[in-house]
Design an enzyme around this catalytic site. Structure first.
Site, PDB file in Angstrom:
ATOM      1  N   ALA A  10       0.796  -1.238   0.000  1.00  0.00           N
ATOM      2  CA  ALA A  10       0.000   0.000   0.000  1.00  0.00           C
ATOM      3  C   ALA A  10       0.820   1.276   0.000  1.00  0.00           C
ATOM      4  O   ALA A  10       0.260   2.360   0.101  1.00  0.00           O
ATOM      5  CB  ALA A  10      -0.945  -0.010   1.195  1.00  0.00           C
ATOM      6  N   THR A  11       2.138   1.180  -0.144  1.00  0.00           N
ATOM      7  CA  THR A  11       2.967   2.388  -0.049  1.00  0.00           C
ATOM      8  C   THR A  11       3.252   3.053  -1.393  1.00  0.00           C
ATOM      9  O   THR A  11       3.851   4.122  -1.427  1.00  0.00           O
ATOM     10  CB  THR A  11       4.306   2.080   0.651  1.00  0.00           C
ATOM     11  OG1 THR A  11       5.006   1.074  -0.090  1.00  0.00           O
ATOM     12  CG2 THR A  11       4.086   1.616   2.085  1.00  0.00           C
ATOM     13  N   GLY A  13       2.114   3.006  -6.005  1.00  0.00           N
ATOM     14  CA  GLY A  13       1.411   2.447  -7.153  1.00  0.00           C
ATOM     15  C   GLY A  13      -0.055   2.143  -6.921  1.00  0.00           C
ATOM     16  O   GLY A  13      -0.787   2.922  -6.321  1.00  0.00           O
ATOM     17  N   PHE A  14      -0.479   0.973  -7.417  1.00  0.00           N
ATOM     18  CA  PHE A  14      -1.883   0.582  -7.326  1.00  0.00           C
ATOM     19  C   PHE A  14      -2.352   0.454  -5.878  1.00  0.00           C
ATOM     20  O   PHE A  14      -3.499   0.781  -5.571  1.00  0.00           O
ATOM     21  CB  PHE A  14      -2.134  -0.748  -8.058  1.00  0.00           C
ATOM     22  CG  PHE A  14      -2.085  -0.640  -9.546  1.00  0.00           C
ATOM     23  CD1 PHE A  14      -2.956   0.180 -10.233  1.00  0.00           C
ATOM     24  CD2 PHE A  14      -1.158  -1.375 -10.275  1.00  0.00           C
ATOM     25  CE1 PHE A  14      -2.923   0.273 -11.621  1.00  0.00           C
ATOM     26  CE2 PHE A  14      -1.113  -1.290 -11.655  1.00  0.00           C
ATOM     27  CZ  PHE A  14      -1.988  -0.464 -12.337  1.00  0.00           C
ATOM     28  N   ASN A  87      -2.126  -6.774  -3.501  1.00  0.00           N
ATOM     29  CA  ASN A  87      -1.506  -5.902  -4.483  1.00  0.00           C
ATOM     30  C   ASN A  87       0.017  -6.026  -4.523  1.00  0.00           C
ATOM     31  O   ASN A  87       0.617  -5.784  -5.553  1.00  0.00           O
ATOM     32  CB  ASN A  87      -1.895  -4.444  -4.185  1.00  0.00           C
ATOM     33  CG  ASN A  87      -1.056  -3.491  -4.990  1.00  0.00           C
ATOM     34  OD1 ASN A  87      -1.190  -3.398  -6.200  1.00  0.00           O
ATOM     35  ND2 ASN A  87      -0.151  -2.804  -4.315  1.00  0.00           N
ATOM     36  N   SER A 140      -1.843  -8.383 -13.923  1.00  0.00           N
ATOM     37  CA  SER A 140      -1.214  -7.545 -14.933  1.00  0.00           C
ATOM     38  C   SER A 140      -1.605  -8.089 -16.300  1.00  0.00           C
ATOM     39  O   SER A 140      -1.907  -9.287 -16.439  1.00  0.00           O
ATOM     40  CB  SER A 140       0.306  -7.613 -14.779  1.00  0.00           C
ATOM     41  OG  SER A 140       0.957  -7.030 -15.892  1.00  0.00           O
ATOM     42  N   TYR A 153       8.605 -12.676 -14.898  1.00  0.00           N
ATOM     43  CA  TYR A 153       7.542 -11.791 -14.415  1.00  0.00           C
ATOM     44  C   TYR A 153       6.199 -12.214 -15.015  1.00  0.00           C
ATOM     45  O   TYR A 153       5.204 -12.356 -14.291  1.00  0.00           O
ATOM     46  CB  TYR A 153       7.834 -10.335 -14.765  1.00  0.00           C
ATOM     47  CG  TYR A 153       6.706  -9.410 -14.372  1.00  0.00           C
ATOM     48  CD1 TYR A 153       6.472  -9.113 -13.028  1.00  0.00           C
ATOM     49  CD2 TYR A 153       5.863  -8.851 -15.327  1.00  0.00           C
ATOM     50  CE1 TYR A 153       5.424  -8.283 -12.656  1.00  0.00           C
ATOM     51  CE2 TYR A 153       4.821  -8.020 -14.967  1.00  0.00           C
ATOM     52  CZ  TYR A 153       4.600  -7.735 -13.624  1.00  0.00           C
ATOM     53  OH  TYR A 153       3.561  -6.919 -13.256  1.00  0.00           O
ATOM     54  N   LYS A 157       2.695 -13.578 -13.131  1.00  0.00           N
ATOM     55  CA  LYS A 157       1.383 -12.952 -13.287  1.00  0.00           C
ATOM     56  C   LYS A 157       0.377 -13.922 -13.909  1.00  0.00           C
ATOM     57  O   LYS A 157      -0.818 -13.845 -13.622  1.00  0.00           O
ATOM     58  CB  LYS A 157       1.491 -11.642 -14.069  1.00  0.00           C
ATOM     59  CG  LYS A 157       2.221 -10.561 -13.269  1.00  0.00           C
ATOM     60  CD  LYS A 157       1.525 -10.332 -11.917  1.00  0.00           C
ATOM     61  CE  LYS A 157       2.223  -9.307 -11.064  1.00  0.00           C
ATOM     62  NZ  LYS A 157       1.465  -8.977  -9.856  1.00  0.00           N
TER      63      LYS A 157
END
Length: 169
Positions: A10-11, A13-14, A87, A140, A153, A157
């Site tokens: 939560a720090t 981006g989304f 997230n 993503s 990556y 995802k």
């Protein structure tokens, strides 16, 4: 009706955007992340701007033990969680597979897949106390289509998408 929402990563981006959106609708937030100062700052901003209650939990989703400890120590008045937003995630390295860095691969797999699993497993019993629980796994487009040098990556995802479908069943 006010809900309690737990958001990982939560720090920035989304995750940060989700926190602000839910705060603007006056929901209680449990924000998690690796960076304690950013968590504290974001919590203060949300409380000041929107007048919402915010609980912060500082841990790295890659650590099974830290996830369990943090979730187990959520105060009683915060344990009825309605929504989990998984997230926390990242992309590391952008090499062709044959030149890939094992540490980058481990970091992505441990964060994007195992971290999601650790958090979900530990939060799930708390979600069952809600009248209408939800789990939102942030994926993503890389979980649907691959791109050059995105091999591991993209694989993580794709796994998030598969896990989400499996959870739904």
């Amino acid at each position: 009706m006010q809900k309690t929402i737990l958001i990982t990563g939560a720090t920035s981006g989304f995750g940060k955007a989700c926190a602000r959106a839910f705060a603007s609708n006056h929901h209680r937030l449990i924000l998690t992340g690796r960076r304690a100062e950013r968590l504290k700052s974001e919590a203060e901003t949300l409380t000041k701007t929107f007048g919402v209650e915010v609980l912060t939990l500082n841990f790295d989703v890659r650590s099974r033990e830290d996830v369990k400890k943090a979730i187990d120590e959520i105060p009683a008045e915060w344990r009825n969680i309605d929504i989990l937003i998984n997230n926390a995630g990242l992309a590391a390295g952008s090499d062709p597979l044959q030149d890939g860095n094992f540490d980058d691969w481990d970091q992505m797999i441990d964060t994007n897949i195992k971290g999601l699993l650790y958090v979900t497993k530990n939060v799930f019993p708390l979600l069952l106390q809600s009248q209408c629980p939800h789990i939102v796994n942030i994926g993503s487009i890389a979980g649907k289509e691959v791109y050059a040098k995105g091999n591991v990556y993209c694989a993580t995802k794709f796994a998030v998408d598969a896990l989400t479908r499996g959870m739904r069943i």
